[in-house]
Write a protein that holds these residues in place. Sequence first.
Motif, PDB file in Angstrom:
ATOM      1  N   PRO A 137      74.257  82.138 -25.317  1.00 42.55           N
ATOM      2  CA  PRO A 137      75.673  82.477 -25.191  1.00 42.55           C
ATOM      3  C   PRO A 137      76.196  81.110 -26.325  1.00 42.55           C
ATOM      4  CG  PRO A 137      75.102  82.084 -22.974  1.00 42.55           C
ATOM      5  CD  PRO A 137      74.145  81.970 -23.318  1.00 42.55           C
ATOM      6  N   ARG A 138      75.290  79.963 -26.478  1.00 45.21           N
ATOM      7  CA  ARG A 138      76.474  79.426 -26.586  1.00 45.21           C
ATOM      8  C   ARG A 138      75.240  78.637 -27.441  1.00 45.21           C
ATOM      9  NH1 ARG A 138      79.954  74.688 -23.746  1.00 45.21           N
ATOM     10  NH2 ARG A 138      80.575  73.285 -26.031  1.00 45.21           N
ATOM     11  N   THR A 139      75.566  77.732 -29.036  1.00 46.53           N
ATOM     12  CA  THR A 139      74.529  77.290 -29.798  1.00 46.53           C
ATOM     13  C   THR A 139      75.733  76.490 -30.240  1.00 46.53           C
ATOM     14  OG1 THR A 139      75.398  78.137 -31.503  1.00 46.53           O
ATOM     15  CG2 THR A 139      73.314  79.361 -30.494  1.00 46.53           C
ATOM     16  N   GLY A 140      74.529  75.318 -30.707  1.00 46.76           N
ATOM     17  CA  GLY A 140      74.998  74.213 -32.067  1.00 46.76           C
ATOM     18  C   GLY A 140      75.657  72.716 -30.404  1.00 46.76           C
ATOM     19  N   TYR A 141      74.644  72.552 -29.498  1.00 43.74           N
ATOM     20  CA  TYR A 141      75.527  71.395 -29.067  1.00 43.74           C
ATOM     21  C   TYR A 141      74.035  70.915 -27.828  1.00 43.74           C
ATOM     22  CZ  TYR A 141      73.424  73.997 -25.119  1.00 43.74           C
ATOM     23  OH  TYR A 141      72.692  75.336 -24.761  1.00 43.74           O
ATOM     24  N   ILE A 142      74.161  69.650 -27.480  1.00 48.04           N
ATOM     25  CA  ILE A 142      73.645  69.030 -26.805  1.00 48.04           C
ATOM     26  C   ILE A 142      74.227  68.847 -25.590  1.00 48.04           C
ATOM     27  CG2 ILE A 142      72.493  66.263 -26.431  1.00 48.04           C
ATOM     28  CD1 ILE A 142      72.559  66.227 -29.298  1.00 48.04           C
ATOM     29  N   LYS A 143      73.459  68.658 -23.984  1.00 51.14           N
ATOM     30  CA  LYS A 143      73.876  69.034 -22.861  1.00 51.14           C
ATOM     31  C   LYS A 143      73.096  67.953 -22.230  1.00 51.14           C
ATOM     32  CE  LYS A 143      74.038  72.329 -18.277  1.00 51.14           C
ATOM     33  NZ  LYS A 143      74.297  73.720 -18.134  1.00 51.14           N
ATOM     34  N   LEU A 144      74.025  67.046 -21.094  1.00 47.01           N
ATOM     35  CA  LEU A 144      73.192  66.564 -20.064  1.00 47.01           C
ATOM     36  C   LEU A 144      74.165  66.899 -19.014  1.00 47.01           C
ATOM     37  CD1 LEU A 144      73.709  63.108 -22.300  1.00 47.01           C
ATOM     38  CD2 LEU A 144      71.920  64.506 -22.249  1.00 47.01           C
ATOM     39  N   ALA A 145      73.051  66.610 -17.787  1.00 51.88           N
ATOM     40  CA  ALA A 145      73.552  67.669 -16.638  1.00 51.88           C
ATOM     41  C   ALA A 145      72.366  66.653 -15.208  1.00 51.88           C
ATOM     42  CB  ALA A 145      73.621  68.772 -16.173  1.00 51.88           C
ATOM     43  N   PRO A 146      72.955  65.328 -14.800  1.00 50.92           N
ATOM     44  CA  PRO A 146      72.806  65.211 -13.609  1.00 50.92           C
ATOM     45  C   PRO A 146      73.653  65.845 -12.865  1.00 50.92           C
ATOM     46  CG  PRO A 146      74.357  63.674 -14.462  1.00 50.92           C
ATOM     47  CD  PRO A 146      74.191  64.706 -15.925  1.00 50.92           C
ATOM     48  N   GLN A 147      72.409  65.460 -11.377  1.00 50.79           N
ATOM     49  CA  GLN A 147      73.080  66.159 -10.514  1.00 50.79           C
ATOM     50  C   GLN A 147      72.158  65.647  -8.515  1.00 50.79           C
ATOM     51  OE1 GLN A 147      71.687  67.746  -7.175  1.00 50.79           O
ATOM     52  NE2 GLN A 147      69.602  68.782  -7.825  1.00 50.79           N
ATOM     53  N   VAL A 148      73.207  65.381  -7.715  1.00 50.19           N
ATOM     54  CA  VAL A 148      72.332  64.999  -6.553  1.00 50.19           C
ATOM     55  C   VAL A 148      73.425  65.217  -5.213  1.00 50.19           C
ATOM     56  CG1 VAL A 148      73.933  62.722  -6.770  1.00 50.19           C
ATOM     57  CG2 VAL A 148      71.410  62.011  -5.573  1.00 50.19           C
ATOM     58  N   THR A 149      72.165  65.753  -4.297  1.00 46.09           N
ATOM     59  CA  THR A 149      72.758  66.646  -3.284  1.00 46.09           C
ATOM     60  C   THR A 149      72.463  65.697  -2.093  1.00 46.09           C
ATOM     61  OG1 THR A 149      73.057  68.428  -3.793  1.00 46.09           O
ATOM     62  CG2 THR A 149      73.121  67.949  -1.385  1.00 46.09           C
ATOM     63  N   ARG A 150      72.893  64.988  -0.797  1.00 46.63           N
ATOM     64  CA  ARG A 150      72.439  64.428   0.365  1.00 46.63           C
ATOM     65  C   ARG A 150      72.953  65.435   1.734  1.00 46.63           C
ATOM     66  NH1 ARG A 150      70.243  62.221   4.197  1.00 46.63           N
ATOM     67  NH2 ARG A 150      70.178  59.973   4.899  1.00 46.63           N
ATOM     68  N   LEU A 151      71.245  65.529   2.325  1.00 48.28           N
ATOM     69  CA  LEU A 151      71.924  66.356   3.129  1.00 48.28           C
ATOM     70  C   LEU A 151      72.042  65.825   4.767  1.00 48.28           C
ATOM     71  CD1 LEU A 151      70.202  69.556   2.514  1.00 48.28           C
ATOM     72  CD2 LEU A 151      72.852  68.716   2.707  1.00 48.28           C
ATOM     73  N   PHE A 152      72.518  65.483   5.934  1.00 48.86           N
ATOM     74  CA  PHE A 152      72.356  64.715   7.598  1.00 48.86           C
ATOM     75  C   PHE A 152      71.915  66.087   7.545  1.00 48.86           C
ATOM     76  CE2 PHE A 152      75.327  62.392   4.511  1.00 48.86           C
ATOM     77  CZ  PHE A 152      75.017  61.237   4.763  1.00 48.86           C
ATOM     78  N   PHE A 153      71.769  65.484   9.082  1.00 46.86           N
ATOM     79  CA  PHE A 153      71.553  66.579   9.974  1.00 46.86           C
ATOM     80  C   PHE A 153      70.952  66.608  11.604  1.00 46.86           C
ATOM     81  CE2 PHE A 153      68.571  67.411   6.426  1.00 46.86           C
ATOM     82  CZ  PHE A 153      68.141  68.781   6.266  1.00 46.86           C
ATOM     83  N   PRO A 154      72.433  66.265  11.788  1.00 47.57           N
ATOM     84  CA  PRO A 154      73.206  66.232  13.193  1.00 47.57           C
ATOM     85  C   PRO A 154      71.885  67.073  14.185  1.00 47.57           C
ATOM     86  CG  PRO A 154      74.666  67.376  12.371  1.00 47.57           C
ATOM     87  CD  PRO A 154      73.441  67.862  11.533  1.00 47.57           C
ATOM     88  N   LYS A 155      71.511  66.582  15.629  1.00 44.49           N
ATOM     89  CA  LYS A 155      70.466  66.810  16.397  1.00 44.49           C
ATOM     90  C   LYS A 155      71.118  67.329  17.296  1.00 44.49           C
ATOM     91  CE  LYS A 155      67.523  62.365  16.533  1.00 44.49           C
ATOM     92  NZ  LYS A 155      66.786  60.791  17.251  1.00 44.49           N
ATOM     93  N   SER A 156      72.788  67.599  17.474  1.00 46.24           N
ATOM     94  CA  SER A 156      73.124  68.504  18.820  1.00 46.24           C
ATOM     95  C   SER A 156      74.073  68.657  18.200  1.00 46.24           C
ATOM     96  CB  SER A 156      73.136  67.690  19.845  1.00 46.24           C
ATOM     97  OG  SER A 156      73.952  66.629  19.872  1.00 46.24           O
ATOM     98  N   GLY A 157      75.103  69.847  18.035  1.00 45.77           N
ATOM     99  CA  GLY A 157      76.119  70.598  18.087  1.00 45.77           C
ATOM    100  C   GLY A 157      76.368  71.224  17.400  1.00 45.77           C
ATOM    101  N   ALA A 158      77.312  71.883  17.051  1.00 45.68           N
ATOM    102  CA  ALA A 158      77.674  73.282  16.052  1.00 45.68           C
ATOM    103  C   ALA A 158      76.763  73.363  14.520  1.00 45.68           C
ATOM    104  CB  ALA A 158      78.894  73.834  15.999  1.00 45.68           C
ATOM    105  N   LEU A 159      76.845  71.770  14.323  1.00 45.93           N
ATOM    106  CA  LEU A 159      76.169  71.682  12.329  1.00 45.93           C
ATOM    107  C   LEU A 159      75.176  71.492  12.478  1.00 45.93           C
ATOM    108  CD1 LEU A 159      79.080  69.413  10.632  1.00 45.93           C
ATOM    109  CD2 LEU A 159      78.997  71.966  10.469  1.00 45.93           C
ATOM    110  N   LEU A 160      74.462  72.469  11.750  1.00 43.93           N
ATOM    111  CA  LEU A 160      72.420  72.426  11.436  1.00 43.93           C
ATOM    112  C   LEU A 160      72.834  71.058  10.312  1.00 43.93           C
ATOM    113  CD1 LEU A 160      69.939  73.709  12.120  1.00 43.93           C
ATOM    114  CD2 LEU A 160      70.185  75.631  10.098  1.00 43.93           C
ATOM    115  N   SER A 161      73.017  70.782   9.263  1.00 44.60           N
ATOM    116  CA  SER A 161      73.436  70.010   7.929  1.00 44.60           C
ATOM    117  C   SER A 161      75.044  70.022   7.563  1.00 44.60           C
ATOM    118  CB  SER A 161      72.108  70.399   7.584  1.00 44.60           C
ATOM    119  OG  SER A 161      72.382  71.784   6.474  1.00 44.60           O
TER     120      SER A 161
END
Length: 725
Positions: free
Chosen positions: A486-510
Amino acid sequence: MRSISCLLLCLITLSVTAQKKNESYQLHMRKASSAIKIDGIADEQAWHDADSVSDFYMILPMDTSFAKVRTDVKMTYDQQNIYLLVINYNGAPGPYMVESLRRDFSFLKNDNFLLFMDPFDDQTNGFSFGANAAGAQWDGLMYDGGKVDLSWDNKWRSMVKNYPDKWIFEAVIPFKTIRYKKGITRWGINFGRNDLKTTEKSSWAPVPRQFPSASLAYTGVLVWDAPPPDPGTNISLIPYVLGGINKDYTNGKPEKWRGDAGLDAKIAVTSSLNLDLTVNPDFSQVDVDKQVTNLDRFELFFPERRQFFLENGDQFTNFGYSTIRPFFSRRIGLGVPIHFGARLSGKLDKNWRLGLMNMQTGGQTETALPAQNFTVAALQRKVFARSNFGFIFINKESIHYNPNDVEAGKPVYSRFNRNFGLEYNLASANNFWTGKAMLLKSFSPGTRGKDWVHAANLQYTSRNWNIGWQHEYVGSNYKAEVGYVPRTGYIKLAPQVTRLFFPKSGALLSHGPQLTSTNFFTEKMDRTDNELMLNYGLVFRARNTLNVWASTTYIKLLQPFDPLNYNNQHLLATGTEHSWQTLGADYVSKPQSLFTYSLSARYGGYYADGERLTLGGEFGYRFQPYVSIALSSTYNNLRLPQPWGREDFWLVGPRLDVTMTNTLFFTGFMQYNEQLKNINLNTRFQWRYRPASDLFIVYTDNYLPEPFYVKNRALVVKLVYWLNL
């Protein structure tokens, strides 16, 4: 070019690991000692004699222990078929949870069992079969090491029977249905189970929680007692006949009756290489696309749904990236009839894959398009543990090209357009490292220079981290007329980072943050677009999810743009700069409830110092397993300076699915799109009167909302019959 060379070297270095992760998980399969009846009752001697595996491993909520819900699996075979028996024990009291009897259900919304089969043991391509607890079937082609294309459909049979303490799934899969290399006695295999009552997802061979249970990097081994039998002559003829009527009220044309017939054929050249032929294909029974309100500057993407283009289609359509696709099969037959086509695809051996396709379309007087021929050739070579090199060639040729056919001073079609491409796909043995490096070049009449594409990405995925980098260069003269770029004539740079935490108990899984930055530049490295987004995601143990996010956006327009995308009288000028901030949130309810819903909201700025509010929701209720009612809705409120002013766009789509049995379906789907000023109604009745053979009755209406009147309507009755020779 130096950056892509360095990244390519990195990709190759990360590929050089070869040990299969779950080599010790083996299921030995022997020839059946008796006949088997597919009835969900495991009373045959063959099942008594077959080896069994159980002791599944938990993937969710945690992947550090055995599953609490017991699952037993047995497999056997005879000269024509593979047989599968699965005993799914209840993990908690109460009824099972399913959406409906609709084929190819959503994995996360159903109690289900799935088989993942890798007949070449290459950890990249394969087949998936399964069922939910009510007996709805699931079948799909596996590609890219762990993705499943559920649009694929073929001949096999199954039965599910429910008991007080368990549900049994029994299936028979003909050898002629799948592709495999003759003589290989070790196949990759894994089994996945989803139990919503206990919110437990599990697999036989353990899979780390950050990957789907379909990941072929983590399959165990199916060990045959002898090489699988030769399927023999494997030719399928799939003729269809149809009749229909349509009427164009907008142009005042009389009713137009339609009668047609066509034929598809599948010919197994070898047990792993298939030739598909089609003459006068028709796709009137294909599901309609789900519409969206388009406030983007570029063309939207809608996936291919036509059966002919799907088997081994990943070798053609997955070349490139989501917005750099040199081949997109929906360009074939766009506004013109397809007369005939052929495709040779599959495995040459464990390391080589081949894909050849040729399609011929007819001309169309109304659109001034001539007959055109489309040729695609793809070749793929496996290297190292799970990586591969790929080559693609695409040619679009206009038959009897006439340069005098002009409109507004430009040819309404080109004489030809060609693309050559090379890519390297990385998939490390443990799937922690994935990536791609790609080069493309197009050839079109009168075009020289800046017709190249090069792009690369690298992604690391562990239990706690997901880190990625992607860059793209698309030349301003690059053309992929049979692709989606859909798009031409460009240069694209796209970094990304995700950090997950995992509680040992409680309602949250991650839970954890994700930071992404998307930056576009001109070929001279002048900045044109930037979006920086921070997202915080929460996954609950009950499987409901919440994401909250904030973003800042900058855009410098390179061409005029209508911010309402439907009123071209008022356009923003080239070179104008726009920036804004946005806040948003998305919530998806737990799938165990009969009533499920998802909600989304965003509020922030927009072009020309305007404001945009978007509210969306999908609501569903099921009378399991027979009726499913859903409503999707999106509301956009745009506040802009004059001459645009305030504008509201509604998009509403109620849907009704009635599944009387797992072979008898009715779907009604209406879409009201205020931006397009259109109401679309589509109803489809489907009777699968025998495996892979169907009767379709499809009725379609299009209306203008204000003033309300019919624009066009059509009725089609189609009969398809699958005949094995």
